[in-house]
Design an enzyme around this catalytic site. Structure first.
Site, short mmCIF file in Angstrom:
data_model
loop_
_atom_site.label_atom_id
_atom_site.label_comp_id
_atom_site.label_asym_id
_atom_site.label_seq_id
_atom_site.Cartn_x
_atom_site.Cartn_y
_atom_site.Cartn_z
N ASP A 10 0.87 -1.18 0.00
CA ASP A 10 0.00 0.00 0.00
C ASP A 10 0.91 1.23 0.00
OD1 ASP A 10 -2.38 1.59 0.32
OD2 ASP A 10 -1.83 1.86 2.41
N SER A 11 0.31 2.38 -0.29
CA SER A 11 1.08 3.62 -0.22
C SER A 11 1.48 3.93 1.22
CB SER A 11 0.24 4.76 -0.77
OG SER A 11 -0.98 4.86 -0.06
N CYS A 73 -4.08 -1.10 -2.15
CA CYS A 73 -4.13 0.37 -2.24
C CYS A 73 -5.14 0.71 -3.34
CB CYS A 73 -2.75 0.90 -2.60
SG CYS A 73 -2.73 2.70 -2.86
N GLU A 152 -4.69 8.97 9.40
CA GLU A 152 -3.25 8.85 9.71
C GLU A 152 -2.90 9.57 11.02
OE1 GLU A 152 -0.42 7.62 7.73
OE2 GLU A 152 -1.72 6.63 6.30
N CYS A 186 -10.99 3.15 -0.73
CA CYS A 186 -9.66 3.47 -0.20
C CYS A 186 -9.47 2.63 1.06
CB CYS A 186 -9.60 4.96 0.13
SG CYS A 186 -8.13 5.44 1.05
N HIS A 188 -7.94 3.09 3.71
CA HIS A 188 -8.00 3.78 5.01
C HIS A 188 -9.43 3.85 5.55
CE1 HIS A 188 -4.00 5.29 4.12
NE2 HIS A 188 -3.94 5.84 5.32
N1 DGL Z 1 -3.76 3.84 0.20
C1 DGL Z 1 -4.45 4.86 -0.54
C2 DGL Z 1 -5.71 4.25 -1.17
O1 DGL Z 1 -6.17 3.20 -0.74
C3 DGL Z 1 -4.80 6.04 0.30
C4 DGL Z 1 -3.63 6.87 0.75
C5 DGL Z 1 -2.95 7.60 -0.37
O2 DGL Z 1 -3.48 8.60 -0.90
O3 DGL Z 1 -1.86 7.16 -0.73
O4 DGL Z 1 -6.23 4.81 -2.10
#
Ligand code: DGL
Length: 272
Positions: A10-11, A73, A152, A186, A188
């Site tokens: 993931d990011s 992600c 976050e 997303c 999160h």
């Molecule tokens: N992990 C990203 C997503 O699921 C969210 C966080 C980001 O913008 O990198 O889209």
């Protein structure tokens, strides 16, 4: 049977919500998680940058002998999954297709809401998938850029007035459009489920894209006879920023302690 680990990336931290589901449904698997915590967020970036970062993330994960990769992600899945799949000779699982399928299965009135990062919404990936499954479905999409920084920073509780204000602002148009299903596009956002449910009302079904992806990966690996055979798998965590910060925040996403080593990676060294 295949005893090799599954790579998950993931990011940043959000993909841990998908990892949590994977660990629950596939307890015998060894998992290797990479969170690009030094470069998060991806969701406010252009497609070329997202693709470049994703290729480096995959190049790092492929320094291990993996049997599959879960792209936990939403932003990478919506913008780069096709390229990653073509460039790599192992199964890749993204969040868009399984979440779109779940939304089409759940909706009763054909009005589907979609929330995600700006880059995920801009990609149009969900509209394409949902349209292919049900041409009559209508998708009402809204980018929610403040949700990721809120989560976050530990601000996700339904009683938090800031969370409520932001959620109401983003989600009221979707509620007014009459959606009966909302895709959390997303990874999160599952942490915000309660706050989102409060705004949308109990009759709106929430689709957790990371969980649907974990389910699909588990089903597909089982069908191909690629599941590991061991009682309890292990988990290793890698990040591109401070390991201390990761350990502190990760427990929120995992719903428990980080029960594996956390190591730092110089991600710029990988790929092109
Ligand atoms: N992990 C990203 C997503 O699921 C969210 C966080 C980001 O913008 O990198 O889209």
């Amino acid at each position: 049977m295949d005893q090799r680990p599954i790579g998950v990336f993931d990011s940043g931290m959000g993909g841990l919500t998908a990892l949590r589901v994977l660990r629950r449904i596939l307890p015998g698997e060894d998992l290797i998680y990479f969170g690009d915590t030094g470069r998060v967020p991806y969701g406010s970036r252009g497609r070329d940058t997202i693709l470049r970062y994703a290729r480096q993330d995959v190049a790092f994960l492929r320094s291990f002998d993996l049997k599959a990769v879960v792209v936990a992600c939403g932003t990478v899945s919506a913008n780069a999954l096709a390229e990653l799949t073509v460039e790599n000779d192992l199964p890749f699982f993204g969040v868009v297709t399984p979440a779109a399928r779940a939304a089409v299965e759940r909706t009763r009135n054909g009005a589907i809401g979609l929330i995600g990062t700006a880059a995920s919404i801009r990609s149009g990936a969900y509209e394409r998938e949902i349209g292919a499954l049900d041409p009559g479905a209508r998708v009402f999409a809204a980018p929610c850029p403040l949700f990721v920084p809120l989560v976050e920073n530990g601000r996700f509780r339904a009683e938090d007035p800031v969370v409520n204000l932001v959620a109401e602002d983003y989600l009221a148009p979707l509620r007014e459009a009459g959606v009966d299903t909302l895709v959390l596009g997303c990874t999160h956002y599952p942490l915000l489920s309660e706050a989102i449910g409060k705004v949308m009302g109990p009759e709106v079904a929430l689709v957790d894209s990371g969980a649907t992806c974990a389910d699909q990966a588990a089903r597909s690996l089982a069908e191909q006879g690629l599941l590991a055979q061991r009682e309890q798998g292990s988990c290793r965590f890698f990040v591109s920023d401070s390991t201390e910060d990761f350990a502190r925040l990760a427990s929120i996403f995992l719903g428990g302690g980080v029960d594996g080593p956390v190591e730092r990676v110089e991600i710029q060294k990988y790929g092109k």
